[in-house]
Every structure is written in C-alpha cells, then in structure tokens.
Design an enzyme around this catalytic site. Structure first.
Site, short mmCIF file in Angstrom:
data_model
loop_
_atom_site.label_atom_id
_atom_site.label_comp_id
_atom_site.label_asym_id
_atom_site.label_seq_id
_atom_site.Cartn_x
_atom_site.Cartn_y
_atom_site.Cartn_z
N CYS A 76 -6.70 30.90 72.32
CA CYS A 76 -7.93 30.11 72.16
C CYS A 76 -8.07 29.75 70.69
O CYS A 76 -8.30 30.63 69.86
CB CYS A 76 -9.13 30.91 72.65
SG CYS A 76 -10.71 30.07 72.42
N CYS B 164 -12.59 22.51 72.70
CA CYS B 164 -11.47 23.41 73.02
C CYS B 164 -10.42 23.26 71.93
O CYS B 164 -9.86 22.16 71.74
CB CYS B 164 -10.89 23.07 74.39
SG CYS B 164 -9.40 24.02 74.80
#
Length: 267
Positions: free
Chosen positions: A75, A203
């Site tokens: 991430c 993201c």
C-alpha cells in the site's frame, strides 16, 4: 486490552496505525477484529490497518491489512503515512528504510510531504485499446477513458473486473479509470480497491500503476514525472534511471495525522 492507535490519511486514503514494536499483534489480532476496527459505522473507520513492527535489518517492518481484515499486498499511501507515524512516535530521522510485503522501501520526509520509493512495476500487459494491467506492488487494471471519470460508475465497473475469472488466480485485481488532463503527463484517477470492495479517495499503488503505464505508452513524451489528481488530493510519481538496473519509482504527496485514541480489544 487497551490499545493506543493513531489515525493518518494520505490524500484521503486513511489508515489506523499501531506501534507494534513490543506487542506482537500480527499473532494476536484476528481478521474479524481488524475488520471491526476499520468499520466506519461500528469501529474507528479506515481503508486499512498498519502495524509498525520491529525488523532486524532496517528501521521497521510494515504489516498492512485491508479493511476486510485480510493481510494485503503493498500500500503506497499507507507506506508514506507509516513514515510520518514513525516520526511522530519518536523514530526521528529525515529518511527511513523499511520492509514491506514486496521488499524494501525508502521514505523521505519534507514537512507534511512524504516521498516513498516503490518497486518498479512489472508484468505490463496491453489487454485492448486503452486497457492495461500492471503490478506496482499490488495488481492494477488501468483503463484510459474518453468519458469524464466523474461520470463513471466505478463500483460497477470495478467489481466486475475485480471478480472476473481472469484475475481469480491472484485473488482479484484493483481497478483504475483514468482521464488525461491537457497535453502533458497530468492524469485524473479514480480507483476501486479490492479488500475495501469499493472506491477509495486515493490509492498509492494505483496512481503509481497509472503513471507508469502512461509513461510507457507515451513514447514521444520523455518526461519522467507524472502529476495525478485523485478525489482526495494530488500526488506525484517520478521515475529515475528508467530502464536500467538502478530504476526507482518515487511516490510523493501529503501524509497527515488525524487523531489519536484508545480502543479496548480482547486479545
């Protein structure tokens, strides 16, 4: 047990952070507990939970869980927020090196901004005109659209692709829809994230994937920096030493502390 947690967000991509150096929570928290903590109505609320854990070789280890409670792939925004969190809890350095599920990452702090080295994306595949797939630490489907992405039903398109048979063997894929802004390397991006099972405001691996694909398919444009607008804010992706063994991809943008609290869990 009362656990101290910290909430961070990077362009709207938000995370629960826990200092795990003395707790060993990766062996004590279960999937249901993590999902409960991330629940926006009955828990703290977040796109994911991150444990800052000890590591013998580097400054710390990043253990990342999606909001569904499952341990996930890399991430990018979470890694940037983790570096800011490390600074807040007293690991005060201008830069950090940490281990994540996909390898080692470097992070550099500059005020409210954090730049994070990402693994050079791999597995680039053109699926059809304007549709691509690439792995930028997490798997991403990238679709360039003529239609304004604000009008796209991202949940419908995203879930259809995420759960399609083509990606079943890798547990599904994240999905991005992209508009070009003007003539240069400036993109608008919306992302459907697996594990969250819906759109997130930003993201990190998603914008990295979109930027990298844009550079690959824009052979006439030799600029190595891409500006990306997400619903949660603006990020930058810069590629250095492209196509060489020294290639590195930098993801940069704000990483912001939101609040601190305690939560009681049975462990």
């Amino acid at each position: 047990m009362d656990l101290t947690f910290y909430k961070y967000q990077g362009t709207g991509n938000d995370f629960i952070m826990i200092d795990n150096r003395q707790l060993g929570l990766e062996h004590r928290l279960n999937r249901d507990q993590i999902a409960h903590l991330c629940d926006r109505k009955f828990g703290i609320g977040a796109d994911g939970l991150i444990l800052l854990s000890p590591d013998e070789e580097v400054d710390f280890r990043m253990i990342y869980y999606n909001s569904d409670g499952g341990e996930s792939t890399m991430c990018g925004n979470g890694g940037r927020c983790l570096a800011a969190f490390a600074d807040q809890i007293g690991i005060e350095q201008e830069g950090y090196r940490f281990r994540a599920v996909d390898g080692f990452h470097d992070a550099v702090l500059a005020g409210q901004a954090v730049s994070l080295s990402m693994m050079p994306p791999k597995g680039f595949t053109q699926l059809s005109q304007n549709n691509y797939w690439i792995n930028s630490g997490s798997p991403h489907y990238v679709r360039f659209c003529d239609q304004p992405i604000e009008e796209v039903d991202i949940d419908a398109i995203g879930s259809a692709i995420r759960y399609s048979a083509a990606y079943e063997s890798i547990g599904g894929t994240n999905v991005n829809v992209v508009n070009r802004v003007g003539e240069g390397q400036h993109l608008k991006v919306r992302t459907y994230e697996r594990g969250v099972e819906g759109e997130t405001l930003s993201c990190g691996t998603g914008v990295t994937a979109c930027a990298y694909v844009s550079l690959l398919i824009s052979a006439e444009d030799h600029k190595s920096q891409v500006i990306l607008d997400t619903p949660g804010g603006q990020l930058q992706v810069k590629v250095e030493h492209a196509g060489t063994e020294k290639e590195v991809v930098w993801l940069s943008g704000p990483a912001t502390f939101v609040f601190e609290g305690t939560v009681n869990l049975e462990l």
